[in-house]
Structure formats: structure tokens, C-alpha cells
Design an enzyme around this catalytic site. Structure first.
Site, short mmCIF file in Angstrom:
data_model
loop_
_atom_site.label_atom_id
_atom_site.label_comp_id
_atom_site.label_asym_id
_atom_site.label_seq_id
_atom_site.Cartn_x
_atom_site.Cartn_y
_atom_site.Cartn_z
N GLY A 1 27.20 37.80 33.44
CA GLY A 1 27.78 39.00 32.87
C GLY A 1 28.33 38.80 31.48
CE LYS A 2 25.57 41.52 27.43
NZ LYS A 2 25.10 42.23 26.22
CB ILE A 3 33.70 40.52 27.17
CG1 ILE A 3 35.17 40.10 26.99
CG2 ILE A 3 33.47 41.94 26.68
CD1 ILE A 3 35.57 39.90 25.53
CB ILE B 1 30.24 42.07 40.84
CG1 ILE B 1 30.97 42.88 41.92
CG2 ILE B 1 29.64 40.79 41.45
CD1 ILE B 1 30.09 43.34 43.05
CG PHE C 1 35.32 41.17 44.25
CD1 PHE C 1 36.53 41.83 44.44
CD2 PHE C 1 34.92 40.23 45.20
CE1 PHE C 1 37.33 41.56 45.54
CE2 PHE C 1 35.71 39.95 46.31
CZ PHE C 1 36.92 40.62 46.48
CB ALA C 2 37.86 42.41 38.81
CB CYS D 1 30.53 44.87 31.99
SG CYS D 1 31.90 44.51 33.12
#
Length: 233
Positions: free
Chosen positions: A78-80, A149, A162-163, A179
Site C-alpha cells: 500500500g501507500k501512505i 488494510i 488493518f485500521a 492510500c
């Protein structure tokens, strides 16, 4: 037929840790992953972080905070994204069964969080090509991500996770491209349900449903926007 994605039949060791510094939690994940590879238990860490930006391996320079706010570079996909108070973070350290299926693993995490939202009265979906759990767009509003995720699998063992945004400060996302997705929004359970929903209100449900999803007790179902429209007709 119950179809577990885990290589172990032992119960998952669920640990509620309160608030933990991001780097400390990352090291704890690595220690637990080493222990799991050596024959230790599967573990699910549930916690909150002090406010921090973290960048996955695919983060582009223009997606970082424009004001120079520090970012922790990680080895997850993923990303930021942002982590902070009011957001429930889950790190499953799980030994996956062969053959490894990372997409199925992510779908199981999504399924658990979709069920958590549904039990609270919030209808959420998957968006094709994008991980996480989404509130579908309506009335001129874009799709809005309520749970992110980002995972890593090494030596057949999962890290990161996950958040779920409960009652966090959504303004923290405005300094980044969350993201890496510029055409969608970010939301929280509190914002969507228009009533306070704290981390403590959902942590037990999240723990139970994540374990059920990984063990196949909670099966993965279709939750695309198209399926939602069809079911309403």
C-alpha cells in the site's frame, strides 16, 4: 465446510495493548513473527497509536505531507496513511496454510470489518481494485474509506494489518493523499452513524469477527456496490 486460512488449529492469542508507539508495535510484530515461524502461536494485536503517518512500499513523493511532517517508512503493502487516537489498529501475526493466498487473507479481514460495521447499522462494501472497507458514494459524495488494510507476508507469516476509523480526527488525512487515492474520501464510524463510536465500543466485536473470518466461521461474501444495488431492488 469451515475453511480456515491458518496453518494452526490452536486458538489465536488476542492481545489488547492500549496505546503503543508505532515503531515499538512494529518491532513487536517482527518478534512475534519470528516466534510464529519457530512454532509459536498465532497472535492478534489490537491497539491504538499516537498520531503518526506511515508509508507503504508504493508511496510516491507527492503523496507525502506537504509540510514536512515526519513519516515512518514501512515494509507493508500500500501507500501512505495516518494512525492515531480514535482508530482501532489490528495486527494479525498469523501462519498461513499452503497454498498461500494473500488476496483471500485480505478479503477475510475485509469481511470481518464489514460485519462489524453492519452490526452497528452501517452498510459498507468492497470497491473493485481497492482494498479496505468503504461507504459507497451517494448524493454527490465520493466513496469513503472507513477501514484501511495493508499487509506483508514473509515466511508464510502475516504482518501489519488493518485500521478501523472509529472517532478519530479525520482532519489528519487532509495533509496526505490517503492510500494514494485522490478520487475518494476518508470517513469514520462516528461520522457516518452520527453518534459517538469509540474504539472500546468495537474492539471485542473486531477481535471475535477477525478470528472467525480467519478460521472460516465467517465466510467471505460479495459486498460490491453492484451487489448492494441488486439486493435493494
Amino acid at each position: 465446510m469451515i475453511d480456515s486460512i491458518r496453518s494452526s488449529r490452536a486458538l489465536i492469542d488476542v492481545r489488547r495493548l492500549g496505546t503503543v508507539d508505532y515503531r515499538a508495535a512494529w518491532q513487536q510484530q517482527r518478534d512475534l513473527a519470528d516466534a510464529r515461524v519457530a512454532g509459536g502461536p498465532d497472535t492478534l494485536l489490537l491497539l491504538q497509536h499516537p498520531a503518526v503517518y506511515t508509508a507503504g512500499r508504493r508511496t510516491e513523493p507527492h503523496e507525502r505531507p506537504l509540510d514536512g511532517t515526519p513519516v515512518v517508512d514501512t515494509d507493508r503493502g500500500g501507500k501512505i496513511t495516518w494512525h492515531g487516537p480514535g482508530q482501532l489498529v489490528g495486527y494479525p501475526i498469523i501462519g498461513l496454510a499452503e497454498p498461500l493466498d494473500v488476496v483471500d487473507y485480505v478479503r477475510r479481514l475485509e469481511e470481518a470489518l464489514i460485519k462489524v460495521c453492519a452490526d452497528l447499522g452501517l452498510d459498507t462494501v468492497r470497491v473493485p481494485g481497492r482494498s479496505g472497507v468503504w461507504v459507497p458514494g451517494d448524493a454527490g459524495r465520493p466513496d469513503r474509506k472507513v477501514a484501511a488494510i495493508g499487509v506483508r507476508v514473509s515466511r508464510a507469516t502475516t504482518l501489519h494489518g488493518f485500521a478501523l476509523n472509529c472517532d478519530c480526527d479525520l482532519g489528519a488525512f487532509s495533509a496526505i493523499v490517503p492510500c494514494g487515492i485522490s478520487d475518494a474520501g476518508v470517513t469514520s464510524l462516528t461520522a457516518e452513524l452520527r453518534r459517538p463510536v469509540a474504539v472500546d465500543d468495537v474492539v471485542t466485536s473486531v477481535a471475535d469477527l477477525v478470528c472467525d473470518a480467519l478460521d472460516g466461521v465467517l465466510p467471505v461474501r460479495e459486498h460490491s456496490p453492484g451487489a448492494r444495488v441488486a439486493s435493494a431492488m
